[in-house]
Design an enzyme around this catalytic site. Structure first.
Site, PDB file in Angstrom:
ATOM      1  N   PHE B 237       0.835  -1.212   0.000  1.00 37.10           N
ATOM      2  CA  PHE B 237       0.000   0.000   0.000  1.00 37.10           C
ATOM      3  C   PHE B 237       0.862   1.251   0.000  1.00 37.10           C
ATOM      4  O   PHE B 237       0.472   2.284   0.529  1.00 37.10           O
ATOM      5  CB  PHE B 237      -0.982  -0.019   1.183  1.00 37.10           C
ATOM      6  CG  PHE B 237      -1.624  -1.363   1.379  1.00 37.10           C
ATOM      7  CD1 PHE B 237      -2.556  -1.828   0.462  1.00 37.10           C
ATOM      8  CD2 PHE B 237      -1.255  -2.193   2.427  1.00 37.10           C
ATOM      9  CE1 PHE B 237      -3.116  -3.088   0.594  1.00 37.10           C
ATOM     10  CE2 PHE B 237      -1.805  -3.454   2.562  1.00 37.10           C
ATOM     11  CZ  PHE B 237      -2.741  -3.910   1.652  1.00 37.10           C
ATOM     12  N   ILE B 463       1.841  -6.915  -5.769  1.00 35.13           N
ATOM     13  CA  ILE B 463       1.633  -6.665  -4.333  1.00 35.13           C
ATOM     14  C   ILE B 463       0.279  -7.172  -3.865  1.00 35.13           C
ATOM     15  O   ILE B 463      -0.163  -6.871  -2.772  1.00 35.13           O
ATOM     16  CB  ILE B 463       1.772  -5.166  -4.001  1.00 35.13           C
ATOM     17  CG1 ILE B 463       0.833  -4.323  -4.870  1.00 35.13           C
ATOM     18  CG2 ILE B 463       3.205  -4.727  -4.198  1.00 35.13           C
ATOM     19  CD1 ILE B 463       0.781  -2.866  -4.425  1.00 35.13           C
ATOM     20  N   ALA B 507       0.321  -1.302 -14.008  1.00 34.09           N
ATOM     21  CA  ALA B 507      -0.428  -2.129 -14.960  1.00 34.09           C
ATOM     22  C   ALA B 507      -0.374  -1.528 -16.360  1.00 34.09           C
ATOM     23  O   ALA B 507      -0.129  -2.235 -17.351  1.00 34.09           O
ATOM     24  CB  ALA B 507      -1.876  -2.288 -14.499  1.00 34.09           C
ATOM     25  N   ARG B 600      -9.691   0.123 -19.835  1.00 31.52           N
ATOM     26  CA  ARG B 600      -9.885  -1.309 -20.040  1.00 31.52           C
ATOM     27  C   ARG B 600      -9.560  -2.059 -18.747  1.00 31.52           C
ATOM     28  O   ARG B 600      -8.509  -1.828 -18.138  1.00 31.52           O
ATOM     29  CB  ARG B 600      -8.987  -1.824 -21.161  1.00 31.52           C
ATOM     30  CG  ARG B 600      -9.300  -3.274 -21.534  1.00 31.52           C
ATOM     31  CD  ARG B 600      -8.228  -3.895 -22.410  1.00 31.52           C
ATOM     32  NE  ARG B 600      -8.046  -3.226 -23.694  1.00 31.52           N
ATOM     33  CZ  ARG B 600      -8.817  -3.445 -24.770  1.00 31.52           C
ATOM     34  NH1 ARG B 600      -9.820  -4.297 -24.714  1.00 31.52           N
ATOM     35  NH2 ARG B 600      -8.575  -2.809 -25.888  1.00 31.52           N
ATOM     36  N   LYS B 605     -12.479  -9.851 -12.079  1.00 31.66           N
ATOM     37  CA  LYS B 605     -12.503 -10.398 -10.718  1.00 31.66           C
ATOM     38  C   LYS B 605     -11.459  -9.700  -9.833  1.00 31.66           C
ATOM     39  O   LYS B 605     -11.775  -9.188  -8.766  1.00 31.66           O
ATOM     40  CB  LYS B 605     -12.236 -11.912 -10.749  1.00 31.66           C
ATOM     41  CG  LYS B 605     -12.361 -12.567  -9.383  1.00 31.66           C
ATOM     42  CD  LYS B 605     -12.047 -14.070  -9.423  1.00 31.66           C
ATOM     43  CE  LYS B 605     -13.187 -14.848 -10.054  1.00 31.66           C
ATOM     44  NZ  LYS B 605     -13.065 -16.312  -9.767  1.00 31.66           N
ATOM     45  N   GLN B 610      -9.716  -5.094  -6.123  1.00 32.37           N
ATOM     46  CA  GLN B 610      -9.000  -3.837  -5.908  1.00 32.37           C
ATOM     47  C   GLN B 610      -9.928  -2.733  -5.438  1.00 32.37           C
ATOM     48  O   GLN B 610      -9.607  -1.977  -4.532  1.00 32.37           O
ATOM     49  CB  GLN B 610      -8.350  -3.398  -7.230  1.00 32.37           C
ATOM     50  CG  GLN B 610      -7.093  -4.117  -7.551  1.00 32.37           C
ATOM     51  CD  GLN B 610      -5.992  -3.649  -6.632  1.00 32.37           C
ATOM     52  OE1 GLN B 610      -5.526  -2.529  -6.721  1.00 32.37           O
ATOM     53  NE2 GLN B 610      -5.616  -4.490  -5.714  1.00 32.37           N
ATOM     54  N   LYS B 672      -6.049   2.248 -17.416  1.00 36.86           N
ATOM     55  CA  LYS B 672      -5.719   3.467 -16.675  1.00 36.86           C
ATOM     56  C   LYS B 672      -5.260   3.185 -15.235  1.00 36.86           C
ATOM     57  O   LYS B 672      -4.962   4.119 -14.503  1.00 36.86           O
ATOM     58  CB  LYS B 672      -6.918   4.422 -16.664  1.00 36.86           C
ATOM     59  CG  LYS B 672      -7.256   4.947 -18.052  1.00 36.86           C
ATOM     60  CD  LYS B 672      -8.138   6.178 -18.034  1.00 36.86           C
ATOM     61  CE  LYS B 672      -9.590   5.867 -17.779  1.00 36.86           C
ATOM     62  NZ  LYS B 672     -10.456   7.041 -18.000  1.00 36.86           N
ATOM     63  N   GLY B 673      -5.227   1.927 -14.824  1.00 35.99           N
ATOM     64  CA  GLY B 673      -4.754   1.653 -13.462  1.00 35.99           C
ATOM     65  C   GLY B 673      -5.866   1.746 -12.450  1.00 35.99           C
ATOM     66  O   GLY B 673      -6.701   2.642 -12.487  1.00 35.99           O
ATOM     67  N   GLU B 676      -5.638   2.638  -6.877  1.00 34.61           N
ATOM     68  CA  GLU B 676      -5.906   3.683  -5.888  1.00 34.61           C
ATOM     69  C   GLU B 676      -7.257   4.363  -6.038  1.00 34.61           C
ATOM     70  O   GLU B 676      -7.757   4.957  -5.084  1.00 34.61           O
ATOM     71  CB  GLU B 676      -4.792   4.741  -5.979  1.00 34.61           C
ATOM     72  CG  GLU B 676      -3.444   4.206  -5.522  1.00 34.61           C
ATOM     73  CD  GLU B 676      -2.278   5.009  -6.058  1.00 34.61           C
ATOM     74  OE1 GLU B 676      -2.086   5.037  -7.285  1.00 34.61           O
ATOM     75  OE2 GLU B 676      -1.556   5.612  -5.256  1.00 34.61           O
TER      76      GLU B 676
END
Lengths: 164, 709, 327
Positions: B237, B463, B507, B600, B605, B610, B672-673, B676
């Site tokens: 984190f 992680i 990613a 995307r 899952k 996340q 785009k990740g 967070e």
């Protein structure tokens, strides 16, 4: 006096019964079950997250009941039947809780997962009113912290196995 | 030839995490599970004051204790070079540099012994005297050093002063957030050994490529002479984004002794050794016209930092791109205190920014008599507000609208204190989020072997986000093979360099590099003159090749500089219902809807996991978590898992996660990740819901029960 | 590497002797307190653990209108006891709201009574000022971060809280503790078992060194009594109480005829709210009475800035449990 004691010694001789195997061991008297499992028996699936009974990562079964192995001396478990994550599968077939955890993605980093799985396996053998609703499962799984917060998926996995 | 993700046979599919079996069986190895032949054990000596100097340090009793092999302190340890600054901008004060004490729990020595128990016992025998100084612990302490605009992130556009003066309605509120610790479950561990002049380290890190560079500089060896290994992390984190002193000290001890040395931090040490989200104070001033259009945003942020430290806490970085508003100014200050080093913690800066801005917007909505949803939509930034360029993708409107629909927002009575349920007041709140684009360059190597199996290698880490899984899916999709035929070898700096798992940037960067490699490999395979329908195995076999490889590279940040679109990060909206037992001060989250535009989605899952994980950490930030520093000696007064409260299972209600939007047009893979975005809306949405429930605005996180009485 | 001897006697009198003969020896039962303090926090340094875990001191026996609980019965076992379920429901509630299932499978009833405070200043050996560890050294908590600390029975020497949930209904029930040492057995009411800190915070109870808690005797609630336990905390589960209250009352024709009140999260010892009970008995069962009882219970608190909020919260906790059990 039990065989686990010797005259004024800070070492102990114990017989640890883990996952159906017997491990005789000579240990420092204050060796915790957690450290004995990881360091002496090389069963590293059980994890140390806080070492003070506050996270549940080290949960194992002692005589079928879940305990935290960090606040248990190995000497206290002399002769008790210990089950760890490595002992859940039978003849290579995973425990249904393990399958359900995979299916529901009830983990992320995976560090707490062994403790969660052991706790869940224990829960399934406890009073049925502890898994009657999702809120019951949540309460009785609250002794296992998951910082990644797979909690809803853990609940879903347990619900599925409990319903079978 | 380029490979493109024009189909979603495998990518996007909610396949099981490829490492799940290992995790549920206890077989996944974390750093603390590694033991090396001849290994000895280390324990740290930590300062018990927060400021001053060491006047005497007596190692003799420890050195004479059973099993002890070395006791290293500032006055006898070999000198290391200072660590370099890396792409995250962070530097670290070299451990054991001198006799100065800058925070409680500072590592002032390391003891190595044959067994762990011997090391721990000996560490207690080191006698230390201090010339104690009164620590600077309070942001408002006049002795504290304050820097203005430390990172050059301050911006302004238009004339905010005039716009505030002319506004029909204004809000001027100050928001504070206590220090929070990342508190991953995995205890940070270093197992270091020098093998023929080469430093090999199993280390809990999210940034192995950075750590390799830093350790090489500090120990004065070539980069190739350092190897970091981290196949499984145990959570981070953000805690694993800096090089920490325990890693350096363990590597140093291993060099001094020429033996493998293992150090596992204790949970209390985790609270002082691996960073935290800095305490902060923000003032937001908003000006709006009576129709709800923002005319001014003024955002001032103050964040704590350690003394001698230099870590960015980019609180105002995202403010300029959040909403369409012609007049905007941001101000940033940093105050240096005798606190343990700060670090990055999930959505650093963004969670602070959104708590302030999205709470202030709620306050503004109340004053205007406009629905909070409408305030967001009326100020929607259709183009990037700073650059004026079109966004590479943006579905924030869908996030807000789909969330409202799923939550049932339209049936909400806007009046505070309007809903009761027994002893509980029920409130509903929402917030929206714009996350900044972020990426660093990334390299991979992709190999196809004669068995028809693909191997993807990179120094990236997983992680817990699912890097192993989505990478396998990407390779399988791009090469047209089954996921089971893909092996992902990451977490090893002997593989091509990769950025940290942080900033929601891995990613996207990794996927772009994988796509590049797949394109190159496909081209090489094409040159082999394959027959229609021929398998890779047969093709290689026919040409007498054992394997064929290609490198892949991405540098999205460089591409962003001359892009004619504004590269977007993820967007999100959250809707939360809370119950507040006003008598007893209790706040409980009853349900939560999170809608995310992450471009995307590589695996629905793991992506959902996340989003859930972010939401729950957001619940902790909003309601539970604060590292409390003793006002006299600066010790973390609640540095255990029994005292520092992270959410447990029973704190978490049903969480409804939906992904909206389209593949991003800037990132070649459309991603785009997601790491967070799930957290940033939650604290303001909860605070806004608490206000709706009770009519009470709590501007200080966490909202613990004493603040509700 | 440890300097702690481990012995596991098989009979109770040996256990008592093994502790009595060594001033630094300690009984080891479930281990959840003792091992934490000795091995992890390292604030106690026993020379010897006398593991009593397998002594025949386990199980629950009904003796007329009392329950005799052997000290090594675990929290989970006591919570599952059918008599506890039916005749001491608030004891079961308090048990199950404490700790986690894992810890309740380990922690014993005797150990629960003897659990040590969670005060982080007590539990950190780097803290020098702790009158509980070192009488006369001061109290760092009073000037420090005090939130989970006591306001009743506290004073300038110590504000360390007794954090047990179980003891709250037990103290309300006038439970008694059976003690054994070489001189024989004695019975001490739980309300007289604990000592408030005064100027000796290191002395927490009336136990003599080597004296073993063998049983806890709990009177059953009379039929028709309504009881409940409430635990107030930020985290929904697995947290010690910020405040808590146990109440057992009988109401006839709208008048309270009997009342027992225990408080948790506020006292240096498990707190019996005698004054509140006096206000309640004979008074009408209404909101005004409950508030008056709460005011009586939290009289002359000793607060520091971090604990001041508990004064009002404790009163509201009392009102809430009374309203709940009389509803």
């Amino acid at each position: 006096m039990s065989s686990a004691t010797t005259a004024r010694s800070t070492e102990v001789t114990v017989e640890l019964h883990v996952n159906g195997r017997v491990y005789p061991a000579r240990l420092d008297s204050t060796t915790t079950l957690l450290d004995a499992l990881r360091d002496d028996l090389h069963l590293t699936g059980t994890k140390k997250g806080c070492d003070q009974g506050a996270c549940g990562a080290c949960t194992v079964l002692r005589d079928g009941k879940r305990i935290v192995s960090c606040l248990t001396l190995a000497a206290q478990c002399d002769g008790s039947e210990i089950t760890t994550i490595e002992g859940l599968a039978e003849d290579g077939v995973p425990h249904p809780v393990q399958d359900a955890f995979v299916k529901h993605d009830a983990m992320q980093c995976g560090y707490c997962t062994a403790g969660q799985v052991m706790s869940a396996v224990s829960l399934l053998g406890e009073d049925e009113d502890r898994r009657a609703t999702d809120d019951d499962i949540r309460e009785f799984m609250s002794g296992n912290l998951c910082r990644c917060a797979a909690y809803p998926n853990i609940v879903a996995a347990i619900r599925e196995v409990a319903g079978e | 030839m380029t490979a493109t993700l024009n189909k979603e046979n495998i990518i996007g599919q909610p396949i099981d995490r490829v490492d799940a079996r290992r995790k549920v069986s206890g077989a996944a190895p974390y750093p603390s599970d590694f033991d090396l032949p001849g290994q000895v054990y280390a324990a740290l000596i930590s300062s018990t004051v927060a400021a001053g100097r060491i006047t005497r340090i007596d190692r003799s009793a420890a050195e004479a204790a059973p099993g002890v092999l070395a006791v290293l302190t500032y006055d006898n340890a070999p000198t290391l070079a200072d660590p370099p600054t890396n792409a995250l901008g962070s530097t670290m004060r070299r451990p054991l540099k001198d006799d100065r004490i800058l925070h409680y729990g500072q590592h002032i020595g390391i003891v190595v012994a044959t067994t762990r128990a011997q090391a721990l016992a000996a560490a207690e025998l080191v006698e230390v005297d201090y010339a104690v100084e009164e620590p600077v612990l309070d942001m408002d302490d006049p002795r504290a050093r304050v820097e203005d605009n430390p990172f050059g992130m301050e911006t302004s556009r238009g004339d905010v002063v005039a716009a505030l003066a002319d506004a029909d309605v204004t809000v001027d509120s100050t928001y504070t957030i206590g220090a929070e610790t990342n508190s991953p479950l995995g205890l940070f561990t270093t197992v270091a050994s020098w093998q023929g002049g080469r430093l090999v380290v199993h280390d809990t890190t999210q940034a192995p490529s950075f750590m390799r560079k830093a350790l090489a500089v500090m120990f004065g060896v070539p980069e190739e002479s350092v190897r970091l290994l981290i196949p499984f992390l145990g959570g981070g984190f953000g805690a694993g984004l800096r090089l920490w002193s325990h890693t350096v000290l363990t590597a140093l001890a291993a060099r001094v002794l020429d033996r493998p040395v293992k150090l596992v931090l204790s949970r209390p040490q985790m609270f002082t050794s691996v960073g935290h989200r800095a305490a902060s104070r923000q003032r937001i001033r908003l000006g709006a016209r009576s129709d709800g259009r923002l005319v001014a945003i003024d955002h001032d942020a103050l964040a704590a930092n350690g003394i001698g430290d230099n870590l960015p806490s980019p609180i105002v970085a995202g403010t300029p791109s959040a909403y369409a508003c012609d007049n905007l100014a941001t101000h940033e200050r940093r105050v240096h205190l005798n606190i343990p080093y700060t670090g990055f913690m999930r959505a650093p800066g963004a969670i602070e920014e959104h708590f302030a801005l999205e709470s202030a917007l709620d306050e503004l909505a109340g004053r205007l008599g406009v629905d909070p949803v409408d305030v967001r939509l009326r100020n929607y930034a259709d183009v990037h507000p700073e650059s004026g360029k079109p966004w590479s993708s943006k579905a924030l409107r869908e996030c807000i609208e789909v969330g409202a629909e799923q939550f049932g927002w339209s049936s909400r009575d806007p009046a505070p204190r309007s809903t009761h349920d027994g002893d509980w007041l029920v409130g509903q709140g929402m917030a929206a989020a714009t996350f900044e684009f972020y990426a660093l360059d990334c390299d991979v190597r992709l190999t196809i072997d004669r068995g028809g199996n693909a191997i993807l290698r990179s120094a990236a880490t997983d992680i817990g986000t699912g890097t192993y899984t989505i990478t396998a899916q990407l390779v399988a999709e791009l090469l047209g093979i089954e996921v089971e035929r893909v092996r992902v070898e990451i977490g090893d700096t002997d593989q091509p360099q990769a950025p940290q798992s942080g900033g929601s940037g891995l990613a996207g960067a990794l996927a772009a590099a994988v796509q590049d490699a797949a394109g190159a490999l496909t081209e090489r395979l094409a040159r082999l003159d394959g027959r229609p329908g021929e398998s890779f195995a047969s093709l290689l076999d026919r040409h007498g090749l054992d394997e064929l490889s290609a490198n892949g590279h991405s540098d999205l940040a460089a591409a962003a500089e001359d892009s004619d679109v504004a590269p977007a990060g993820a967007f999100g909206a959250a809707y939360v219902e809370v119950g507040v037992d006003e008598d007893l001060g209790l706040v409980r989250v009853r349900r939560l809807v999170s809608v995310i535009d992450g471009g995307r989605v590589f695996n629905r899952k793991t992506a959902r996991s996340q989003a859930i994980g972010g939401a729950v950490m957001g619940i902790g930030a909003a309601l539970l978590e604060e590292a409390a520093y003793d006002p006299n000696d600066g010790r973390v007064a609640n540095g255990t898992f029994g005292d520092y409260l992270v959410p447990v299972n029973a704190d978490v209600p049903d969480i409804d996660v939906t992904f909206v939007g389209e593949p991003d047009t800037f990132n070649p893979t459309g991603s785009k990740g997601l790491g967070e975005i799930g957290i940033v809306c939650i604290p303001p949405a909860i605070g806004n819901a608490v206000f709706h429930a009770t009519g009470r605005r709590v501007r200080d996180l966490p909202i613990t029960l004493d603040k509700m009485l | 590497m440890s300097d702690i001897e481990y012995v596991r006697p098989t009979d109770t009198s040996s256990a008592v002797t093994l502790v009595a003969e060594d001033p630094d020896a300690a009984f080891l039962a479930g281990g959840t307190t003792e091992l934490d303090l000795a091995l992890k926090d390292r604030v106690i340094r026993p020379s010897r653990f006398v593991d009593i875990g397998r002594l025949p001191l386990r199980g629950v026996t009904r003796e007329g209108d009392r329950l005799r609980v052997a000290a090594l019965t675990t929290m989970e076992e006591l919570a599952a006891d059918p008599t506890v379920r039916s005749r001491l429901p608030f004891v079961r509630e308090a048990l199950l709201l404490g700790a986690s299932t894992q810890l309740r499978n380990m922690a014993t009833i005797g150990g629960n009574l003897l659990q040590r405070t969670r005060c982080r200043y007590f539990r950190d050996p780097a803290v020098h000022a702790c009158n509980k560890r070192e009488p006369g050294s001061g109290c760092a908590a009073i000037e420090g971060v005090a939130r989970m600390h006591a306001i009743l029975g506290a004073g300038p020497s110590c504000i360390a809280l007794h954090a047990s949930d179980l003891c709250v209904p037990l103290v309300a029930m006038d439970a008694e503790v059976e003690l054994l040492d070489a001189d024989g057995t004695r019975r001490v009411p739980l309300t007289e078992f604990y000592r408030t800190p005064g100027d000796r915070p290191d002395v927490e109870n009336v136990l003599r060194h080597g004296e073993l808690v063998t049983h806890v005797v709990v009177p059953l609630l009379p039929a028709g009594t309504r009881s409940g336990y409430i635990k107030v905390r930020d985290r929904q589960s697995y947290e010690f109480a910020t405040t808590s209250a146990a109440a057992a009352v009988q109401v006839e024709d709208g008048t309270i005829t009997a009342a027992r009140i225990g408080l948790g999260g506020v006292g240096t010892v498990p707190w019996r709210a005698w004054e509140a009970e006096r206000v309640l008995v004979g008074a009408p069962a209404n909101e005004r009475t409950y508030r008056a009882a709460a005011e009586a219970a939290i009289r002359d608190p000793f607060t520091v800035p971090g604990t001041a909020f508990k004064v009002e919260l404790a009163k509201r906790t009392i009102v809430r449990i009374l309203r709940t059990v009389t509803a």
